[in-house]
Design a protein around this motif. Structure first.
Motif, mmCIF file in Angstrom:
data_model
loop_
_atom_site.group_PDB
_atom_site.id
_atom_site.type_symbol
_atom_site.label_atom_id
_atom_site.label_comp_id
_atom_site.label_asym_id
_atom_site.label_seq_id
_atom_site.Cartn_x
_atom_site.Cartn_y
_atom_site.Cartn_z
ATOM 1 N N TRP A 76 0.836 -1.201 0.000
ATOM 2 C CA TRP A 76 0.000 0.000 0.000
ATOM 3 C C TRP A 76 0.871 1.250 0.000
ATOM 4 C CZ3 TRP A 76 -4.934 0.585 -1.067
ATOM 5 C CH2 TRP A 76 -5.778 -0.515 -0.957
ATOM 6 N N ALA A 77 2.052 1.155 0.520
ATOM 7 C CA ALA A 77 2.984 2.282 0.544
ATOM 8 C C ALA A 77 4.391 1.721 0.675
ATOM 9 C CB ALA A 77 2.670 3.234 1.699
ATOM 10 N N GLN A 78 5.381 2.561 0.400
ATOM 11 C CA GLN A 78 6.760 2.130 0.542
ATOM 12 C C GLN A 78 7.054 1.796 2.007
ATOM 13 O OE1 GLN A 78 8.808 1.547 -1.924
ATOM 14 N NE2 GLN A 78 7.270 2.189 -3.408
ATOM 15 N N PRO A 79 7.868 0.754 2.269
ATOM 16 C CA PRO A 79 8.096 0.323 3.660
ATOM 17 C C PRO A 79 8.598 1.434 4.567
ATOM 18 C CG PRO A 79 8.945 -1.297 2.111
ATOM 19 C CD PRO A 79 8.540 -0.111 1.296
ATOM 20 N N THR A 130 -9.061 4.941 8.219
ATOM 21 C CA THR A 130 -9.591 3.601 7.977
ATOM 22 C C THR A 130 -8.825 2.590 8.820
ATOM 23 O OG1 THR A 130 -8.077 3.087 6.150
ATOM 24 C CG2 THR A 130 -10.117 4.283 5.609
ATOM 25 N N LYS A 131 -9.285 1.339 8.793
ATOM 26 C CA LYS A 131 -8.594 0.281 9.533
ATOM 27 C C LYS A 131 -7.232 -0.033 8.923
ATOM 28 C CE LYS A 131 -12.842 -1.945 11.138
ATOM 29 N NZ LYS A 131 -13.653 -3.197 11.152
ATOM 30 N N LEU A 132 -7.071 0.288 7.639
ATOM 31 C CA LEU A 132 -5.805 -0.015 6.966
ATOM 32 C C LEU A 132 -4.719 0.981 7.321
ATOM 33 C CD1 LEU A 132 -7.115 -1.015 3.416
ATOM 34 C CD2 LEU A 132 -6.294 -2.531 5.228
#
Length: 390
Positions: A76-79, A130-132
């Motif tokens: 979802w995004a870079q670490p 959000t939960k994410l």
């Protein structure tokens, strides 16, 4: 004897003509057959090309469907952007400790004006958690947009400074610009429609620039862009680079009261004015007027300088000096606009509609800063004065 020879000669000539016609006819049939074969081959190649393009289209659709349905996003995004430490970016780590002057230099407005801007756009750009993952706060989103507008940095640099994804920067920027144009533009860029409004602006103009009955100064400026893929020559201006034109009317305090954004750079200021709503509005201005340079047409409510000639009357020269002193305010306003929002000084590598959106946003934010009497530093103007489009 002579008649027999003549008949023989004529007979021979007719045989030669008949033979020549026969050969030409055969040759014509041969050429016709050759041209027919060429046409058939072309038709066959066109049919094969059409079939190949159809197959390529099918392959493209299959690939799109594969990536849309068959492959899940790995991240979802870079670490490095998912660390739990909230004090990783410059915004959270250093900006809260900035002095007021440094904050103004970094975001082009004071904390008080920044807070007012955040309150105005908050209902339109606020995102839910959000939960994410947690959403980017409104304050940070506004800061990202202002940082992008005030500099000519690329999106990668801005993303690193705020520790967000590179693709998130243009998303935040264009969303912010859309909100500013839809919500704040009518609030901060207002043409004086009533006689009372014109009177107030004219009184301020006279007190500051000593030109009577004037409520604005008119001129145009060029904003550089990357060469467009369509109709590039229309955007190539007399300064030898591609641009769009901003035609603007400015009051005595460097605030824009009318703007016409986005005309191609090859179009001159007078042509834009003649086709604009401003020309219609001036016909109902009554006793009030605006000033402009010699490129614009002389009207009852638009004053321009006399043509400079040898032996010009002293009265005409005095009038030109007074008008020039009043007209220069619009040039100063353009300088302050570009000095604050430096994105207008580089070739904008974006769609033309987004270019217009960026320009209008910068004009609104400029008026907001001028209304709040935000400081304007000499170093900003020095950059504008020494800038040359490459």
């Amino acid at each position: 004897m002579e008649q027999d020879e003549f008949r023989a000669a004529m007979s021979l000539l007719l045989e030669m003509i008949t033979d020549l016609r026969r050969r030409n006819h055969a040759r014509g049939r041969s050429i016709s057959r050759h041209l027919k074969r060429i046409r058939e081959r072309r038709e066959q190649r066109a049919l094969e090309t059409e079939m190949l393009l159809g197959r390529l289209q099918q392959v493209r659709l299959l690939i799109q469907r594969f990536f849309r349905e068959g492959v899940r996003r790995r991240l979802w995004a870079q670490p490095e952007l998912l660390r739990n430490d909230p004090f990783e970016s410059q915004w959270e780590l250093n900006v809260p400790h900035y002095s007021e002057e440094r904050f103004v230099k970094k975001f082009r407005m004071s904390r008080q004006t920044f807070g007012a801007l955040v309150d105005l756009v908050r209902p339109h750009i606020r995102k839910e958690d959000t939960k994410l993952r947690m959403s980017i706060p409104v304050e940070k989103r506004v800061a990202v947009a202002l940082y992008a507008l005030k500099s000519n940095c690329d999106f990668w640099t801005i993303a690193d400074w705020f520790r967000i994804g590179k693709s998130t920067v243009p998303y935040i920027l264009y969303e912010f610009c859309n909100v500013v144009n839809s919500v704040l533009l009518p609030m901060y860029v207002k043409f004086p429609n009533t006689p009372r409004e014109k009177e107030l602006l004219a009184n301020e103009f006279y007190s500051r620039w000593q030109f009577p009955n004037c409520f604005g100064s008119l001129d145009g400026t060029h904003i550089p862009i990357i060469e467009p893929s369509l109709n590039a020559m229309v955007y190539f201006n007399y300064k030898q680079y591609h641009s769009v034109v901003v035609l603007a009317l400015v009051d005595a305090s460097y605030k824009f009261t009318y703007v016409n954004v986005g005309k191609p750079g090859r179009v001159n200021d007078a042509a834009i004015f003649n086709s604009s709503q401003l020309k219609t509005e001036l016909r109902g201005a009554g006793d009030y007027l605006i000033v402009a340079d010699g490129a614009f047409p002389l009207m009852a409510n638009l004053m321009k300088p006399y043509l400079i000639t040898n032996g010009m009357p002293l009265l005409h020269g005095n009038y030109n000096r007074r008008l020039s002193r009043a007209r220069v305010v619009v040039e100063d306003a353009f300088g302050r606009l570009k000095g604050r929002w430096r994105i207008l000084m580089k070739r904008a590598d974006m769609d033309l509609e987004n270019v217009k959106l960026i320009i209008s946003t910068c004009i609104v934010l400029h008026n907001m800063c001028e209304c709040a009497r935000e400081p304007y530093f000499d170093s900003w103007q020095d950059i504008v004065n020494n800038f040359h489009v490459q």
